[in-house]
Design a protein around this motif. Sequence first.
Motif, PDB file in Angstrom:
ATOM      1  N   UNK A 134       0.861  -1.186   0.000  1.00  0.00           N
ATOM      2  CA  UNK A 134       0.000   0.000   0.000  1.00  0.00           C
ATOM      3  C   UNK A 134       0.891   1.227   0.000  1.00  0.00           C
ATOM      4  N   UNK A 135       0.547   2.195  -0.832  1.00  0.00           N
ATOM      5  CA  UNK A 135       1.351   3.394  -0.985  1.00  0.00           C
ATOM      6  C   UNK A 135       0.521   4.624  -0.630  1.00  0.00           C
ATOM      7  N   UNK A 136       1.000   5.369   0.372  1.00  0.00           N
ATOM      8  CA  UNK A 136       0.336   6.583   0.851  1.00  0.00           C
ATOM      9  C   UNK A 136       1.240   7.773   0.544  1.00  0.00           C
ATOM     10  N   UNK A 137       0.695   8.768  -0.131  1.00  0.00           N
ATOM     11  CA  UNK A 137       1.476   9.931  -0.546  1.00  0.00           C
ATOM     12  C   UNK A 137       0.857  11.200   0.046  1.00  0.00           C
ATOM     13  N   UNK A 138       1.714  12.063   0.603  1.00  0.00           N
ATOM     14  CA  UNK A 138       1.261  13.323   1.198  1.00  0.00           C
ATOM     15  C   UNK A 138       2.092  14.461   0.608  1.00  0.00           C
ATOM     16  N   UNK A 139       1.395  15.469   0.086  1.00  0.00           N
ATOM     17  CA  UNK A 139       2.037  16.690  -0.399  1.00  0.00           C
ATOM     18  C   UNK A 139       1.627  17.860   0.492  1.00  0.00           C
ATOM     19  N   UNK A 140       2.596  18.645   0.918  1.00  0.00           N
ATOM     20  CA  UNK A 140       2.277  19.826   1.721  1.00  0.00           C
ATOM     21  C   UNK A 140       1.717  20.949   0.867  1.00  0.00           C
ATOM     22  N   UNK A 141       2.195  21.090  -0.385  1.00  0.00           N
ATOM     23  CA  UNK A 141       1.767  22.177  -1.266  1.00  0.00           C
ATOM     24  C   UNK A 141       1.526  21.649  -2.671  1.00  0.00           C
ATOM     25  N   UNK A 142       0.928  22.500  -3.515  1.00  0.00           N
ATOM     26  CA  UNK A 142       0.740  22.116  -4.917  1.00  0.00           C
ATOM     27  C   UNK A 142       1.778  22.746  -5.838  1.00  0.00           C
ATOM     28  N   UNK A 143       2.770  23.400  -5.260  1.00  0.00           N
ATOM     29  CA  UNK A 143       3.855  23.952  -6.073  1.00  0.00           C
ATOM     30  C   UNK A 143       3.464  25.163  -6.905  1.00  0.00           C
ATOM     31  N   UNK A 155       7.449  30.305 -22.378  1.00  0.00           N
ATOM     32  CA  UNK A 155       6.672  29.631 -23.408  1.00  0.00           C
ATOM     33  C   UNK A 155       5.767  28.536 -22.916  1.00  0.00           C
ATOM     34  N   UNK A 156       5.892  28.158 -21.626  1.00  0.00           N
ATOM     35  CA  UNK A 156       5.019  27.101 -21.124  1.00  0.00           C
ATOM     36  C   UNK A 156       3.632  27.695 -20.859  1.00  0.00           C
ATOM     37  N   UNK A 157       2.564  27.010 -21.292  1.00  0.00           N
ATOM     38  CA  UNK A 157       1.211  27.565 -21.167  1.00  0.00           C
ATOM     39  C   UNK A 157       0.638  27.457 -19.763  1.00  0.00           C
ATOM     40  N   UNK A 158       1.178  28.252 -18.865  1.00  0.00           N
ATOM     41  CA  UNK A 158       0.677  28.285 -17.483  1.00  0.00           C
ATOM     42  C   UNK A 158       0.749  29.712 -16.988  1.00  0.00           C
ATOM     43  N   UNK A 159      -0.093  30.020 -16.025  1.00  0.00           N
ATOM     44  CA  UNK A 159      -0.071  31.321 -15.379  1.00  0.00           C
ATOM     45  C   UNK A 159       0.160  31.100 -13.889  1.00  0.00           C
ATOM     46  N   UNK A 160       0.446  32.175 -13.181  1.00  0.00           N
ATOM     47  CA  UNK A 160       0.630  32.059 -11.742  1.00  0.00           C
ATOM     48  C   UNK A 160      -0.646  31.556 -11.073  1.00  0.00           C
ATOM     49  N   UNK A 161      -1.805  31.892 -11.670  1.00  0.00           N
ATOM     50  CA  UNK A 161      -3.081  31.497 -11.090  1.00  0.00           C
ATOM     51  C   UNK A 161      -3.389  30.015 -11.284  1.00  0.00           C
ATOM     52  N   UNK A 162      -2.946  29.417 -12.386  1.00  0.00           N
ATOM     53  CA  UNK A 162      -3.328  28.014 -12.634  1.00  0.00           C
ATOM     54  C   UNK A 162      -2.183  27.015 -12.512  1.00  0.00           C
ATOM     55  N   UNK A 163      -0.975  27.483 -12.183  1.00  0.00           N
ATOM     56  CA  UNK A 163       0.157  26.562 -12.125  1.00  0.00           C
ATOM     57  C   UNK A 163      -0.059  25.459 -11.091  1.00  0.00           C
ATOM     58  N   UNK A 164      -0.624  25.791  -9.936  1.00  0.00           N
ATOM     59  CA  UNK A 164      -0.833  24.778  -8.906  1.00  0.00           C
ATOM     60  C   UNK A 164      -1.708  23.638  -9.402  1.00  0.00           C
ATOM     61  N   UNK A 165      -2.799  23.974 -10.080  1.00  0.00           N
ATOM     62  CA  UNK A 165      -3.685  22.928 -10.601  1.00  0.00           C
ATOM     63  C   UNK A 165      -2.988  22.120 -11.686  1.00  0.00           C
ATOM     64  N   UNK A 166      -2.227  22.784 -12.534  1.00  0.00           N
ATOM     65  CA  UNK A 166      -1.470  22.072 -13.568  1.00  0.00           C
ATOM     66  C   UNK A 166      -0.509  21.078 -12.928  1.00  0.00           C
ATOM     67  N   UNK A 167       0.164  21.493 -11.862  1.00  0.00           N
ATOM     68  CA  UNK A 167       1.142  20.603 -11.232  1.00  0.00           C
ATOM     69  C   UNK A 167       0.464  19.437 -10.515  1.00  0.00           C
ATOM     70  N   UNK A 168      -0.720  19.635  -9.976  1.00  0.00           N
ATOM     71  CA  UNK A 168      -1.471  18.514  -9.403  1.00  0.00           C
ATOM     72  C   UNK A 168      -1.794  17.491 -10.486  1.00  0.00           C
TER      73      UNK A 168
END
Length: 265
Positions: free
Chosen positions: A37-46, A54-67
């Motif tokens: 069984x593997x349990x993973x915990x992240x403190x933040x979404x980065x 050139x990467x299609x991300x903004x400061x507002x959506x980067x966290x969701x993209x990284x999730x």
Amino acid sequence: MANRPSRTLMLVVAHPDDDAYGLAGTVALHADDPDFRFVLVHATDGAAGDIAHGFPATRENLGQIRREECSRAWRSLGREPDRHDWLDYDDGTVAQAPFAELVDRIAAIMREEAPDVVATFGPDGITGHPDHIVVGAATDEAFHRVRASGSAGLHRLLHGALRESTFRRWNTARAKEGDEPWDPSRVYHLRGVGDDQIGVEVDTTSVASRIVAGLNEHRSQRHVIYGQDRSNEQWERSVGRESMVIAWPPVTPGAPLLSDVFEGL
């Protein structure tokens, strides 16, 4: 936890992609074990991470993209976490969060899961990142608190590490290639741990391609993880082993190096 698998591994890290190396090969090696069984915990979404030009991300959506990248990475590796908790602290500010609260939240998951092995960052945070360091310290505190309370599991605490000899070899190669050497006194730069402190070293060469497949899903951070001009074959050679310090139980000097995180339990 009723009907608890006999081998539960809990990994506690700060950001998406922290989990993509250092223990991913171990998870891949145990992927088909019905008792794993593997349990993973992240403190933040980065969400405060660097955004490549050139990467299609903004400061507002980067966290969701990284999730989303994190989820795709584990699917690409071939073994998704059985449980994945996001603690939702702000990226880059975990060290300013109430430490007791962070410990309590991690401890609560430990009590529920009773993992046999817990892995996190050591005092160096591998890169000296403040988020890494405080997450590791809080996980250590939670481990010892829950273990002392008589909870099941909690047989071994591991700190991810880079061998000093490997660090020196990689730095020599960087200098030859004209890249800036890593400086262990600087945040975001790798640092090594004395070879004699390594207690577990897992041979992950058989699953190296799967580790790299997972790493490649972290597209928003590829420029941070490794150079754009590095081939998958070159990267696979770098992820052929996973080294860890045994933070608990105390290790007898001269004890043999373990080849698996569950060995001897």
